[in-house]
Design an enzyme around this catalytic site. Structure first.
Site, PDB file in Angstrom:
ATOM      1  N   HIS A 192      32.928  35.809 -21.706  1.00 54.80           N
ATOM      2  CA  HIS A 192      31.606  35.584 -21.099  1.00 54.80           C
ATOM      3  C   HIS A 192      30.540  36.425 -21.818  1.00 54.80           C
ATOM      4  CE1 HIS A 192      32.811  33.211 -17.540  1.00 54.80           C
ATOM      5  NE2 HIS A 192      33.963  33.860 -17.679  1.00 54.80           N
ATOM      6  N   CYS A 222      34.130  29.953 -21.564  1.00 54.74           N
ATOM      7  CA  CYS A 222      35.286  30.010 -20.667  1.00 54.74           C
ATOM      8  C   CYS A 222      35.774  28.594 -20.349  1.00 54.74           C
ATOM      9  CB  CYS A 222      34.936  30.813 -19.413  1.00 54.74           C
ATOM     10  SG  CYS A 222      36.377  31.318 -18.438  1.00 54.74           S
ATOM     11  N   TYR A 223      35.588  28.101 -19.129  1.00 51.58           N
ATOM     12  CA  TYR A 223      36.011  26.743 -18.797  1.00 51.58           C
ATOM     13  C   TYR A 223      35.317  25.727 -19.708  1.00 51.58           C
ATOM     14  CZ  TYR A 223      37.034  22.564 -15.995  1.00 51.58           C
ATOM     15  OH  TYR A 223      37.468  21.322 -15.572  1.00 51.58           O
ATOM     16  N   ASP A 232       6.773  37.109  -3.998  1.00 53.93           N
ATOM     17  CA  ASP A 232       6.738  35.704  -4.401  1.00 53.93           C
ATOM     18  C   ASP A 232       5.432  35.029  -3.980  1.00 53.93           C
ATOM     19  OD1 ASP A 232       9.322  36.261  -5.197  1.00 53.93           O
ATOM     20  OD2 ASP A 232      10.234  35.382  -3.412  1.00 53.93           O
ATOM     21  N   GLY A 242      34.055  27.912 -14.906  1.00 56.79           N
ATOM     22  CA  GLY A 242      34.346  27.216 -13.669  1.00 56.79           C
ATOM     23  C   GLY A 242      35.716  27.604 -13.164  1.00 56.79           C
ATOM     24  N   LYS A 287      13.497  35.852 -10.031  1.00 57.02           N
ATOM     25  CA  LYS A 287      12.718  36.937  -9.444  1.00 57.02           C
ATOM     26  C   LYS A 287      12.167  37.902 -10.488  1.00 57.02           C
ATOM     27  CE  LYS A 287      12.444  38.019  -5.509  1.00 57.02           C
ATOM     28  NZ  LYS A 287      11.429  37.820  -4.432  1.00 57.02           N
ATOM     29  N   GLU A 331      27.443  36.260 -21.424  1.00 55.59           N
ATOM     30  CA  GLU A 331      26.309  36.486 -20.534  1.00 55.59           C
ATOM     31  C   GLU A 331      26.489  37.724 -19.669  1.00 55.59           C
ATOM     32  OE1 GLU A 331      29.077  33.846 -18.069  1.00 55.59           O
ATOM     33  OE2 GLU A 331      28.611  34.233 -20.177  1.00 55.59           O
TER      34      GLU A 331
END
Length: 551
Positions: A176, A89-90, A234, A62, A406, A178
């Site tokens: 991070h 992180c945050y 979609d 954040g 997606k 990710e």
């Protein structure tokens, strides 16, 4: 599938969003480990989180400093639940401060690729190299870990780059995992999910498809449904999945609203029907949409008008479909009374002549997030099938893809047997070219944009770059004129903007570095072949701060 149904069927990881740029990316990475994830706001009380029966919790990064007044804090009691929790992180700093550690500002920031030293592999870093590259994005850092925590990694700047307390199920990393630039980030996430939290990797395309089909079948029952088929991946996947669930109870409605790309209406009518055999009802509503959009320049108003008109057209189409099926039912009954037998009978419990009660939509998880739904996030823009629906909607919605990103939708489409040319089409917004014209939408402007867009797509395909580019909007600056010169004469035409981007899930995106020769061919062809366009520019803004579409 609804979130409640998924939470009952699959292990769930909650991603608590503290306003992070990467919250959606964390959720996707968890799903790549075949574990379902859901984003929730940091303001959600702990009892509501526990009601979702999470197997693990991840606290996102954040933009705030945890020691500042008003900074987002962890919900009361979060670290006492016994649910394995990872702070990133945050989120790492929130955990450290809440449990008695020290978080403070550093004289030296760490942004981007950073070398981290592993002191103790513990759980998260077990078996990983003692020196590895991670992705940092901070100036604050944890300078002292809470009592009972083991410091497992550090950098030259950050004394507590990673910490853990396995007995309490608490883990924190300043970097991070990710982000793809963290070399062993996925290994760390797998260690947390499987070794620390004991998650089961059951979130697979086969299971997703089976669960979704059963959910749709239970929701719709013997009633009729229609699906707004746009030609994009979609709506195509949603239609294929619902057809698999309820068969002939589904009729697809393709609305030619005049906001489509060149040749798109013909392609939808031919390719999708050939691939699925679905019952397709085509509505020519070009004049209706152009009339409704006349004089409108505000993008939010455009989206809401297009969403409203879609629903009104669907309602009209639904009545036509009811009449058609009622006539079929009467004809079948007449044949039966005469002693004959012909045609196929409706499936058991299906009311062939009944009203259409359900509307199928290809709403995705990013649509919901960007429209401010489900996470407490800001409304970035109204997606026509989320924030743009009229309040007096008479259908009940069926949204089988609402929890998917997606890339998951594409994988599901392949699982359902849809051809590659449908599954791998570049995303195209529901409001179509209406939001790629900056200014009023008119027939003349649509024709200009259609030609420019077709040229850009042709050249991209010819260069073999279709799979490398996530999306390629071409935007007409209709209310802007620029001076040019063609054939020794002054021109005063419109500029168009090329917006090629790369992305994984549309939540973040970067501008695509197209080869100069490709850009040159596109520019030359557009300015030579499309009258009134005399300038081509390229948008090199990432998301954030920009969005993929201009409106």
């Amino acid at each position: 599938m609804s979130l409640d149904q998924i939470e009952q069927s699959f292990d769930t990881v909650l991603v608590v969003d503290f306003g992070a740029q990467y919250a959606q990316l964390i959720a996707r990475r968890v799903r790549e480990c075949n574990v379902f994830s859901e984003i929730v706001p940091c303001t959600m009380p702990v009892d509501q989180m526990l009601a979702k029966r999470p197997k693990a919790i991840i606290l996102s990064g954040g933009p705030s400093s945890v020691y500042e007044a008003g900074a987002p804090a962890a919900p009361a009691g979060l670290f006492e639940t016994g649910v394995p929790t990872l702070g990133i992180c945050y989120g790492h700093q929130v955990m450290a401060q809440a449990l008695g550690g020290l978080v403070e500002n550093s004289d030296v920031a760490e942004y981007g690729r950073t070398a981290v030293n592993v002191i103790d592999g513990g759980v998260l870093l077990a078996g990983l190299p003692s020196l590895q590259a991670v992705w940092m994005s901070h100036r604050d850092h944890t300078s002292a870990a809470p009592d009972g925590f083991t410091i497992t990694a550090r950098t030259d700047v950050t004394p507590v780059a990673a910490m853990e307390h396995p007995e309490r199920g608490l883990y924190g990393v300043q970097f991070h995992p990710e982000v793809m630039h963290t070399e062993h980030g996925m290994a760390m996430l797998r260690h947390f999910l499987f070794d620390a939290a004991g998650c089961r990797p059951g979130w697979t395309m086969v299971n997703i498809a089976e669960e979704a089909i059963e959910t749709v079948r239970a929701q719709v029952g013997g009633k009729r449904a229609i699906c707004g088929l746009s030609g994009g991946v979609d709506s195509a996947v949603a239609a294929a999945l619902v057809q698999r669930a309820i068969g002939s109870q589904l009729t697809c409605v393709f609305v030619d609203h005049g906001l489509l790309r060149k040749g798109e209406a013909e392609q939808v009518e031919k390719d999708f029907v050939a691939a699925t055999g679905v019952d397709l009802h085509v509505v020519d509503a070009q004049e209706r949409f152009l009339t409704a959009l006349a004089g409108v320049v505000d993008p939010e108003e455009k989206r809401k008008i297009i969403g409203r008109e879609f629903i009104r057209v669907f309602e009209s189409a639904a009545r036509e479909i009811v009449d058609v099926h009622a006539a079929r039912s009467e004809a079948r009954d007449g044949v039966g009374a005469a002693g004959g037998s012909g045609g196929s009978s409706p499936q058991e419990g299906h009311d062939e002549s009944g009203e259409v009660e359900f509307l199928v939509q290809g709403t995705l998880y990013p649509d919901v997030v960007e429209s401010g739904g489900g996470t407490g996030a800001a409304n970035i823009k109204s997606h026509h099938n989320v924030g743009g629906l009229p309040e007096d909607l008479r259908f009940r919605l069926v949204e089988p893809l609402r929890t998917l990103f997606k890339d998951e939708v594409r994988a599901l489409g392949e699982q359902l047997g849809l051809p590659a040319e449908i599954v791998w089409r570049q995303p195209f917004p529901g409001p179509g070219l209406g939001i790629r014209i900056i200014g009023e939408v008119t027939r003349e402007r649509l024709d200009l944009l259609r030609e420019a867009d077709a040229i850009a797509r042709e050249e991209l395909t010819a260069a073999g770059l279709d799979r490398d580019i996530w999306q390629f909007p071409v935007v007409l600056l209709a209310d802007v004129r620029s001076v040019g010169v063609q054939g020794d004469s002054r021109t005063y035409g419109h500029p168009v903007v090329l917006r090629p981007v790369t992305s994984e899930d549309a939540m973040t995106a970067d501008w695509a570095r197209l080869p100069y020769d490709v850009l040159q061919r596109i520019s030359t062809r557009i300015t030579n072949e499309v009258r009134e366009i005399n300038r081509v520019v390229v948008d090199i803004t990432s998301k954030p701060p920009g969005t993929i579409e201009w409106e």
